[in-house]
Design an enzyme around this catalytic site. Sequence first.
Site, PDB file in Angstrom:
ATOM      1  N   ALA A   1      -0.614  10.499   3.418  1.00 16.60           N
ATOM      2  CA  ALA A   1      -0.519  10.342   4.880  1.00 16.60           C
ATOM      3  C   ALA A   1      -0.034  11.647   5.518  1.00 16.60           C
ATOM      4  O   ALA A   1      -0.834  12.514   5.867  1.00 16.60           O
ATOM      5  CB  ALA A   1       0.404   9.181   5.215  1.00 16.60           C
ATOM      6  N   ARG A   2       1.297  11.836   5.610  1.00 21.90           N
ATOM      7  CA  ARG A   2       1.799  13.014   6.321  1.00 21.90           C
ATOM      8  C   ARG A   2       1.374  14.314   5.637  1.00 21.90           C
ATOM      9  O   ARG A   2       1.168  15.330   6.308  1.00 21.90           O
ATOM     10  CB  ARG A   2       3.325  12.932   6.445  1.00 21.90           C
TER      11      ARG A   2
ATOM     12  N   GLN B   1      -8.288  -1.025   9.221  1.00 19.39           N
ATOM     13  CA  GLN B   1      -7.007  -1.689   8.983  1.00 19.39           C
ATOM     14  C   GLN B   1      -6.678  -2.613  10.149  1.00 19.39           C
ATOM     15  O   GLN B   1      -6.766  -2.206  11.315  1.00 19.39           O
ATOM     16  CB  GLN B   1      -5.870  -0.693   8.812  1.00 19.39           C
TER      17      GLN B   1
ATOM     18  N   ASN C   1       2.007   5.274  -2.670  1.00 19.28           N
ATOM     19  CA  ASN C   1       2.024   6.056  -1.428  1.00 19.28           C
ATOM     20  C   ASN C   1       3.447   6.503  -1.095  1.00 19.28           C
ATOM     21  O   ASN C   1       4.375   5.712  -1.159  1.00 19.28           O
ATOM     22  CB  ASN C   1       1.428   5.182  -0.296  1.00 19.28           C
ATOM     23  N   GLY C   2       3.559   7.765  -0.760  1.00 16.45           N
ATOM     24  CA  GLY C   2       4.839   8.292  -0.290  1.00 16.45           C
ATOM     25  C   GLY C   2       5.094   9.717  -0.730  1.00 16.45           C
ATOM     26  O   GLY C   2       5.157  10.012  -1.934  1.00 16.45           O
ATOM     27  N   ASP C   3       5.201  10.601   0.239  1.00 17.24           N
ATOM     28  CA  ASP C   3       5.692  11.967   0.050  1.00 17.24           C
ATOM     29  C   ASP C   3       4.777  12.900  -0.722  1.00 17.24           C
ATOM     30  O   ASP C   3       5.229  13.975  -1.140  1.00 17.24           O
ATOM     31  CB  ASP C   3       7.074  11.965  -0.656  1.00 17.24           C
TER      32      ASP C   3
ATOM     33  N   LYS D   1      -1.606  -3.424   2.566  1.00 19.12           N
ATOM     34  CA  LYS D   1      -0.694  -2.276   2.489  1.00 19.12           C
ATOM     35  C   LYS D   1       0.707  -2.790   2.783  1.00 19.12           C
ATOM     36  O   LYS D   1       0.926  -3.448   3.806  1.00 19.12           O
ATOM     37  CB  LYS D   1      -1.110  -1.208   3.495  1.00 19.12           C
TER      38      LYS D   1
ATOM     39  N   HIS E   1       3.738   1.566  -0.181  1.00 16.61           N
ATOM     40  CA  HIS E   1       4.499   2.701   0.350  1.00 16.61           C
ATOM     41  C   HIS E   1       5.930   2.505  -0.175  1.00 16.61           C
ATOM     42  O   HIS E   1       6.557   1.488   0.132  1.00 16.61           O
ATOM     43  CB  HIS E   1       4.426   2.715   1.893  1.00 16.61           C
TER      44      HIS E   1
ATOM     45  N   CYS F   1       3.869  -2.468   8.368  1.00 22.21           N
ATOM     46  CA  CYS F   1       4.226  -1.823   9.628  1.00 22.21           C
ATOM     47  C   CYS F   1       5.686  -2.131  10.005  1.00 22.21           C
ATOM     48  O   CYS F   1       6.072  -3.293  10.074  1.00 22.21           O
ATOM     49  CB  CYS F   1       3.290  -2.288  10.735  1.00 22.21           C
TER      50      CYS F   1
HETATM   51  C1  LIG Z   1       1.761   9.282  12.477  1.00 22.04           C
HETATM   52  C2  LIG Z   1       1.697   8.174  11.499  1.00 22.04           C
HETATM   53  C3  LIG Z   1       0.943   7.059  11.785  1.00 22.04           C
HETATM   54  C4  LIG Z   1       0.863   6.025  10.857  1.00 22.04           C
HETATM   55  N1  LIG Z   1       0.060   4.960  11.127  1.00 22.04           N
HETATM   56  C5  LIG Z   1      -0.115   4.012  10.190  1.00 22.04           C
HETATM   57  C6  LIG Z   1      -1.032   2.951  10.390  1.00 22.04           C
HETATM   58  O1  LIG Z   1      -1.702   2.847  11.413  1.00 22.04           O
HETATM   59  N2  LIG Z   1      -1.140   2.027   9.404  1.00 22.04           N
HETATM   60  C7  LIG Z   1      -0.412   2.088   8.250  1.00 22.04           C
HETATM   61  O2  LIG Z   1      -0.550   1.235   7.381  1.00 22.04           O
HETATM   62  N3  LIG Z   1       0.452   3.080   8.046  1.00 22.04           N
HETATM   63  C8  LIG Z   1       0.600   4.048   8.978  1.00 22.04           C
HETATM   64  N4  LIG Z   1       1.454   5.077   8.731  1.00 22.04           N
HETATM   65  C9  LIG Z   1       2.162   5.135   7.442  1.00 22.04           C
HETATM   66  C10 LIG Z   1       1.364   5.952   6.416  1.00 22.04           C
HETATM   67  O3  LIG Z   1       0.083   5.427   6.210  1.00 22.04           O
HETATM   68  C11 LIG Z   1       2.093   6.058   5.088  1.00 22.04           C
HETATM   69  O4  LIG Z   1       2.240   4.785   4.532  1.00 22.04           O
HETATM   70  C12 LIG Z   1       3.462   6.672   5.201  1.00 22.04           C
HETATM   71  O5  LIG Z   1       3.467   7.765   6.085  1.00 22.04           O
HETATM   72  C13 LIG Z   1       3.992   7.158   3.846  1.00 22.04           C
HETATM   73  O6  LIG Z   1       3.126   8.087   3.299  1.00 22.04           O
HETATM   74  P1  LIG Z   1       3.437   9.676   3.326  1.00 22.04           P
HETATM   75  O7  LIG Z   1       4.785   9.861   2.736  1.00 22.04           O
HETATM   76  O8  LIG Z   1       2.313  10.281   2.524  1.00 22.04           O
HETATM   77  O9  LIG Z   1       3.437  10.073   4.754  1.00 22.04           O
HETATM   78  C14 LIG Z   1       1.577   6.106   9.646  1.00 22.04           C
HETATM   79  C15 LIG Z   1       2.336   7.223   9.374  1.00 22.04           C
HETATM   80  C16 LIG Z   1       2.399   8.257  10.270  1.00 22.04           C
HETATM   81  C17 LIG Z   1       3.211   9.468   9.945  1.00 22.04           C
END
Ligand SMILES: Cc1cc2nc3c(=O)[nH]c(=O)nc-3n(C[C@H](O)[C@H](O)[C@H](O)COP(=O)(O)O)c2cc1C
Length: 678
Positions: A543-544, A385, A518-520, A455, A485, A416
């Site tokens: 992600a999380r 990325q 993407n999300g949650d 993204k 997201h 971002c």
């Molecule tokens: C610790 C952390 C680091 C992240 N780093 C990036 C990143 O480098 N690039 C990116 O596009 N999103 C990054 N994100 C966002 C996630 O990829 C994702 O879009 C966001 O957390 C929502 O998804 P989730 O609800 O499954 O966590 C980061 C999120 C977290 C929590």
Amino acid sequence: MDGSSVALVEEAKATERAEKTPGELVAKAIVPVKREFLRPPPLRPCNDVASDSKYTPSTFVKEKKSKRQLKRERRQEQKSALNICSEIAKTGNVNACPYNEKCRFSHDLEAYKAQKPDDLEGSCPFTSAEGACPYGLACRFSGTHKDGVAAGNLNLHKKNSEINGLNKDVQKLLWKNKIRFPKADAKLKLLGLLGKANSKIKTFEDKGEGDLKVSNGTHATNDNSCGELVIDSDNKVEGSPKMPEEDDVEGFATDEPRPTKKIKSATNEECCTGNADNGASVQEKDLGKSCAQIEPESATDNIFSESDGSLKLHPREKKLIDFREKLYLAPLTTVGNLPFRRVCKMLGADVTCGEMAMCTNLLQGQASEWALLRRHSAEDLFGVQICGAYPDTVARTVELIDQECEVDFIDINMGCPIDIVVNKGAGSALLTKPMRMKNIIEAASGIVDKPITVKVRTGFLEGRNRVDSLIADIGQWGANVVTIHGRSRQQRYSKLADWEYIYQCARKAPEALQVLGNGDIFSYLDWNKHKSGCPELSTCMIARGALVKPWIFTEIKEQRHWDISSGERLNILKDYVRCGLEHWGSDTKGVETTRHFMLEWLSYTYRYVPVGLLDVIPQQLNWRPPSYFGRDDLETLMASDSAADWIRISEMLLGKVPPGFTFAPKHKSNAYDRAENG
Ligand SMILES: Cc1cc2nc3c(=O)[nH]c(=O)nc-3n(C[C@H](O)[C@H](O)[C@H](O)COP(=O)(O)O)c2cc1C
């Protein structure tokens, strides 16, 4: 309030919680843990993990030192008995180093042995590999090395399993600004984007994006950072961990400072810098000819062949990837490092992506940024990325990555939310600049046959979603995939992701554009809900959910809630440690870097509440866990939100922390609505 009154208040709160029905707890976004497991929260001065425990003294914020001072200290530290020269450590022979007294590291083997801490429990992660451990005597498991086996070559070990290291020669050329980008520049010219007005590529002295530093700690760049950290003598995180080979392996990139003298941009303005007005009408053959006229200063100064047939800008056959149903581990700055991704692969992830890397830093040859592009052989469907504000920086980075790395796709971060990125016009700021977005996507996708994915968030401002009106264009401009997201930039992590909006966008997308939601997502039921709720979605990104419980991939594949035991969780951490030591090294530095990143990860894992303890299944990502007892001591320890307890877990796997150890998580996981990089 004194200690005893705080205790009383906490106890009263816990009793109140215990009296609430599961439904009432859920309504308040509190994990409904079975009553018999609840306990009053342990007494702590405050709930902030950063200031918690004896491990995080109030002196955490150190006085700022000048670069020169830091350099001097680093040199002194390198020469101390703590840092034995790797050649000597490998061979056990004090005459083995070709640099003799010019070597930056200590040659005093006896002093090194005298201060070396006892070996750690367990066996050397390299013993099963071909050859012997590349760290030799410096390995913290050296007692398990086989006698008489010469130390292995670190480069070879890595070559077998990790790729995408930055070649030293390429790095030097990047430092000198001597790499040329025929494909990118030709495409930019064709798009009318190579004129001065559009070009934001800067020389090293410019204090622009290249000096990007991120204040909130989620991503810092220029001088070693971005998720890959160096731990200094006090074990305080300063930047990227120096890959061992950055120091001592011929042919790989180094963290040495770049030359300071002013360097002229190698871009030949006359030839390659087009005029914003005439670019679109430039004929292909003219482009090829004009670029070919440039005389490189020397044959090796120009790594891209001028006669490269790809200068012909024929529409490219894209090597498409079908993301449908694939389990995609999101890019995660800091925590989504290579060892973590390996663990997720073991647990069922199909697609992995590197941490966000800033284009300008890559173009400047910063080793720490290039480290973010590394790929393990287990990552069989892997993308990197990148993040940039302008078509030229992004297109050139794409060309460079295409040339230097093996990746299956390149993702552009247009979501971002962090200020320092947004203030430079990159990340989610692009959602407010559709023309810039267009130019970036067109330029990037027009020069490589790898899929370009983007993204995004739903929009920049809360209540002003933009993606639905852009989605058809995003496909037209050349992106093959868009991940949405379901939150705006302004929203950060507050409120739930808006999946209805994601579905709406997916339905509007042209057929050729794959849409990922993407999300949650935190259970296989969340996954199923979105897949069946919107068949137009190719897949979902996690992600999380993966940070808190990386076995989510197994759960989705096996369509079950896994009531995982604490022992099984510990085994996952053990796997991480093994991968960490292989990646960061089995010497003291590698052990401490592994510990640091494991602690970052542990600042998420405590949020998991075991299935067997829940009144309502499945747990949701936005629910806060109350204080509770696990079914055994280890499970209780794993439920703790205290940094001191995370350190205890790390000590079970990596031995005692060194004296004066400090830790504060970069991403404060108890702040549920903080901004991260996406
Ligand atoms: C610790 C952390 C680091 C992240 N780093 C990036 C990143 O480098 N690039 C990116 O596009 N999103 C990054 N994100 C966002 C996630 O990829 C994702 O879009 C966001 O957390 C929502 O998804 P989730 O609800 O499954 O966590 C980061 C999120 C977290 C929590």
